[in-house]
Write a protein that holds these residues in place. Structure first.
Motif: not given
Ligand code: SAM
Length: 252
Positions: A23-51
């Protein structure tokens, strides 16, 4: 809280921590934010933050690597090799070794229970204690550190848990702790001042008979959560923790 509810709560915490990050990522992207990461890295980041959030929710550190790879494995499930599932199956068999045959699953005492046991060791001046079915040796290593003049044994038959426990004792340089790769039914309880167990309702009647036959008069059998049917404990200690642990004390 029942065991089933505890398991459900754990899974709810895993899902909630993943959902919060998502939900945090969705909000971030909706507000125009972007991360310079490919999908696999984004998924790993999601996993790390969730951990990390999972830990804040009180999940055991065992869940951290699972949380880390969960989003990646979910999205790229077709590229997870078959052997990974086989390895996961073998690893869980080596951990939950006694779940079927002994009807004793693997779960762990918490730190407040460790502290209550430490208090009992001090109170009874026990110089030898054993944890029957010692899991990953949380009780053994805690008591060995707190009571360097006492000898603390752990008895376990699940191979992976024995290996982890032996490593913890070795790394912790705990000369007064031992992990025995042996069934609790094959251990002579006669040498112990305090015998601790956290098993299930199934073995309690047989274990009490064994304790009565082998333990010396005046020594203590302490059972976490599971009372011996038909036998009044000398005392019940209520541990001040979330699951309202009760320790049943039987004087021999
Ligand atoms: C609920 S866990 C408790 C772990 C640890 N005592 C603690 O409190 O954190 C029960 C443990 O007993 C072990 N166990 C079950 N039957 C056993 C047996 N016959 N001999 C040795 N260990 C056994 C299981 O593998 C499991 O690790």
């Amino acid at each position: 809280m029942s065991r089933l509810n505890q398991h459900l709560l754990t899974f709810a915490k895993v899902l909630a921590s993943q959902a919060i990050v998502f939900a945090g990522f969705l909000l971030f992207y909706k507000l125009g934010g972007r991360l310079p990461l490919g999908v696999p890295m984004l998924l790993l980041l999601q996993g790390a933050l969730a951990a990390i959030i999972g830990r804040l929710f009180g999940l055991w550190s065992f869940w951290m690597p699972i949380q880390l790879i969960l989003p990646l494995a979910t999205v790229y499930n077709e590229v997870v090799p078959g052997w990974a599932y086989a390895a996961a199956f073998v690893a869980s068999a080596l951990v939950f070794w006694n779940g079927t045959a002994e009807q004793v699953p693997f779960y762990m005492s918490n730190r407040r229970t460790f502290a209550a046991l430490s208090g009992l060791l001090a109170e009874t001046k026990a110089t030898r204690a054993v944890d029957l079915g010692s899991g990953v040796s949380g009780v053994v290593t805690f008591l060995a550190r707190k009571h360097p003049l006492s000898l603390i044994d752990g008895v376990e038959t699940a191979p992976l848990l024995v290996a982890i426990s032996k490593a913890r004792v070795f790394i912790g340089r705990l000369a007064n702790a031992r992990i025995l790769y042996r069934s609790l039914w094959d251990v002579d309880l006669g040498g112990y001042d305090l015998v601790y167990c956290f098993l299930s309702p199934v073995p309690m009647p047989r274990l009490y008979e064994k304790a009565k036959a082998e333990m010396r008069p005046g020594t203590l059998l302490v059972s976490n959560s599971f009372a011996v049917p038909g036998v009044a404990p000398e005392r019940v200690i209520s541990v001040d923790d979330a699951r309202q642990t009760r320790l049943y004390l039987y004087r021999m």
